[in-house]
Design a protein around this motif. Structure first.
Motif, PDB file in Angstrom:
ATOM      1  N   LYS A  43     -37.148   6.829   2.570  1.00 26.23           N
ATOM      2  CA  LYS A  43     -36.556   5.518   2.299  1.00 26.23           C
ATOM      3  C   LYS A  43     -35.072   5.499   2.654  1.00 26.23           C
ATOM      4  N   LEU A  44     -34.365   6.584   2.310  1.00 28.40           N
ATOM      5  CA  LEU A  44     -32.938   6.647   2.622  1.00 28.40           C
ATOM      6  C   LEU A  44     -32.702   6.702   4.131  1.00 28.40           C
ATOM      7  N   SER A  45     -33.628   7.323   4.862  1.00 29.71           N
ATOM      8  CA  SER A  45     -33.483   7.390   6.321  1.00 29.71           C
ATOM      9  C   SER A  45     -33.438   6.003   6.936  1.00 29.71           C
ATOM     10  N   GLY A  46     -34.161   5.075   6.325  1.00 38.13           N
ATOM     11  CA  GLY A  46     -34.161   3.711   6.828  1.00 38.13           C
ATOM     12  C   GLY A  46     -32.857   2.985   6.603  1.00 38.13           C
ATOM     13  N   ARG A  47     -31.988   3.523   5.734  1.00 37.86           N
ATOM     14  CA  ARG A  47     -30.709   2.894   5.431  1.00 37.86           C
ATOM     15  C   ARG A  47     -29.535   3.572   6.136  1.00 37.86           C
ATOM     16  N   ALA A  48     -29.818   4.585   6.933  1.00 36.87           N
ATOM     17  CA  ALA A  48     -28.746   5.315   7.611  1.00 36.87           C
ATOM     18  C   ALA A  48     -28.035   4.404   8.610  1.00 36.87           C
ATOM     19  N   PRO A  49     -26.725   4.632   8.829  1.00 35.15           N
ATOM     20  CA  PRO A  49     -25.955   3.761   9.740  1.00 35.15           C
ATOM     21  C   PRO A  49     -26.305   3.952  11.209  1.00 35.15           C
ATOM     22  N   GLU A  50     -26.958   5.048  11.552  1.00 32.41           N
ATOM     23  CA  GLU A  50     -27.376   5.335  12.924  1.00 32.41           C
ATOM     24  C   GLU A  50     -28.821   5.846  12.868  1.00 32.41           C
TER      25      GLU A  50
ATOM     26  N   ALA B  24     -31.537  18.532   1.252  1.00 33.16           N
ATOM     27  CA  ALA B  24     -32.024  17.607   2.273  1.00 33.16           C
ATOM     28  C   ALA B  24     -31.066  17.615   3.445  1.00 33.16           C
ATOM     29  N   ASN B  25     -31.625  17.629   4.651  1.00 32.33           N
ATOM     30  CA  ASN B  25     -30.850  17.562   5.894  1.00 32.33           C
ATOM     31  C   ASN B  25     -31.335  16.383   6.717  1.00 32.33           C
ATOM     32  N   LEU B  26     -30.396  15.550   7.173  1.00 31.54           N
ATOM     33  CA  LEU B  26     -30.719  14.452   8.071  1.00 31.54           C
ATOM     34  C   LEU B  26     -29.923  14.613   9.359  1.00 31.54           C
ATOM     35  N   ASP B  27     -30.585  14.476  10.483  1.00 36.31           N
ATOM     36  CA  ASP B  27     -29.907  14.434  11.777  1.00 36.31           C
ATOM     37  C   ASP B  27     -29.696  12.959  12.106  1.00 36.31           C
ATOM     38  N   VAL B  28     -28.487  12.458  11.816  1.00 32.81           N
ATOM     39  CA  VAL B  28     -28.174  11.048  12.020  1.00 32.81           C
ATOM     40  C   VAL B  28     -27.493  10.891  13.372  1.00 32.81           C
TER      41      VAL B  28
ATOM     42  N   ARG C 139     -27.080  11.470  -4.426  1.00 35.60           N
ATOM     43  CA  ARG C 139     -25.975  12.029  -3.647  1.00 35.60           C
ATOM     44  C   ARG C 139     -26.159  11.797  -2.156  1.00 35.60           C
ATOM     45  N   MET C 140     -27.388  11.815  -1.678  1.00 36.33           N
ATOM     46  CA  MET C 140     -27.611  11.525  -0.265  1.00 36.33           C
ATOM     47  C   MET C 140     -27.283  10.064   0.032  1.00 36.33           C
ATOM     48  N   ALA C 141     -27.631   9.168  -0.883  1.00 37.12           N
ATOM     49  CA  ALA C 141     -27.311   7.756  -0.698  1.00 37.12           C
ATOM     50  C   ALA C 141     -25.803   7.551  -0.614  1.00 37.12           C
ATOM     51  N   GLU C 142     -25.057   8.214  -1.498  1.00 36.46           N
ATOM     52  CA  GLU C 142     -23.599   8.084  -1.490  1.00 36.46           C
ATOM     53  C   GLU C 142     -23.005   8.705  -0.231  1.00 36.46           C
ATOM     54  N   ARG C 143     -23.558   9.830   0.212  1.00 35.74           N
ATOM     55  CA  ARG C 143     -23.034  10.482   1.414  1.00 35.74           C
ATOM     56  C   ARG C 143     -23.252   9.605   2.646  1.00 35.74           C
ATOM     57  N   LEU C 144     -24.408   8.959   2.724  1.00 35.41           N
ATOM     58  CA  LEU C 144     -24.681   8.067   3.852  1.00 35.41           C
ATOM     59  C   LEU C 144     -23.746   6.863   3.837  1.00 35.41           C
ATOM     60  N   ARG C 145     -23.403   6.373   2.647  1.00 34.49           N
ATOM     61  CA  ARG C 145     -22.466   5.247   2.557  1.00 34.49           C
ATOM     62  C   ARG C 145     -21.087   5.661   3.076  1.00 34.49           C
ATOM     63  N   ARG C 146     -20.648   6.870   2.720  1.00 33.59           N
ATOM     64  CA  ARG C 146     -19.336   7.328   3.171  1.00 33.59           C
ATOM     65  C   ARG C 146     -19.323   7.544   4.683  1.00 33.59           C
ATOM     66  N   VAL C 147     -20.410   8.100   5.205  1.00 35.50           N
ATOM     67  CA  VAL C 147     -20.497   8.314   6.649  1.00 35.50           C
ATOM     68  C   VAL C 147     -20.481   6.982   7.384  1.00 35.50           C
TER      69      VAL C 147
END
Length: 256
Positions: free
Chosen positions: A30-37, A60-64, A88-96
């Protein structure tokens, strides 16, 4: 445009119920769908460690779009660790996302990388008897050539306590780490820096001690710090020896 969300690869270590592994996979999808890239790959690992107080480790590791975003957390139960991982992943994606938007506008604002961010919850390392501790992980890679600002962004995105890199301005093997509310950089042979940085940065004036791995272990245990930066006795290159969560040691060295 609808993005394709990659299948999240999962891995478990120890006695981890399948339902929690499935739950973690669903949250990261679900969080992958909200990534900025676009997310090119995703992985989740749940492990039960030896720490009696916080044995549950979730990563968790995401290749964005080529940028690795990593989060790791520990908790008393795996269910709690998975929930913290999601937050924490949601917050990290927001900062990125804020960083990417700033870069596109030509006004990078690195100070925002940790703005209002909660302190990272590190897995405490298991108090294994010293005579049993060994270097069980040796990671070697070509150090990225970067500015302290770029190193800070990579360190935060990867959820690391420190980041080993080659400083563009001085050509020195360097390690960047958090120091109070700012950053500090140590180098194998510190040189004067004229370049300004967007992050709050201080540079240690002391050269890295030129010692062996055995001497680095003795230094690490004597200081009680989570890691030690040193210049290899033979090559002179910058190395980092650190405590692993399982009570053993990890060693990072430049390739070649």
């Amino acid at each position: 445009m609808t993005r394709t969300i990659p299948q999240v690869k999962t891995q478990a270590g120890g006695n981890v119920p399948q339902e929690l592994l499935d739950r973690a996979k669903e949250k990261i999808e679900k969080l992958s769908g909200r990534a900025p890239e676009p997310v090119l790959a995703a992985r989740v690992r749940l492990t039960m460690g030896p720490d009696p107080e916080r044995p549950a480790l979730a990563q968790a590791n995401l290749d964005v779009n080529g940028r690795i975003i990593r989060v790791q957390t520990a908790a008393s139960t795996m269910s709690e660790a998975v929930d913290i991982l999601e937050d924490r992943m949601a917050e990290r994606l927001r900062r990125v996302a804020r960083h990417w938007e700033a870069v596109r506008g030509g006004q990078p604002r690195p100070r925002e990388w940790r703005h209002n961010a909660e302190p990272t919850q590190r897995p405490a390392y298991y108090p294994r008897p010293m005579e049993d501790r060994q270097v069980i992980r040796h990671k070697s890679y070509e150090l990225p050539s970067a500015t302290p600002d770029e190193a800070a962004f990579d360190m935060e995105a990867l959820d690391y306590d420190f980041h080993l890199f080659t400083d563009v301005a001085t050509g020195q093997d360097s390690v960047l780490y958090r120091h109070a509310d700012a950053y500090r950089m140590a180098q194998t042979d510190p040189k004067p820096r004229r370049e300004s940085t967007a992050i709050d940065l201080t540079v240690s004036p002391h050269p890295a001690p030129r010692i062996t791995v055995r001497e680095a272990i003795e230094r690490l245990e004597a200081t009680g710090l989570p890691f030690t930066f040193f210049a290899d006795a033979e090559t002179g290159r910058g190395n980092v020896l650190y405590h692993r969560y399982d009570g053993h040691y990890g060693l990072i060295t430049p390739a070649g």
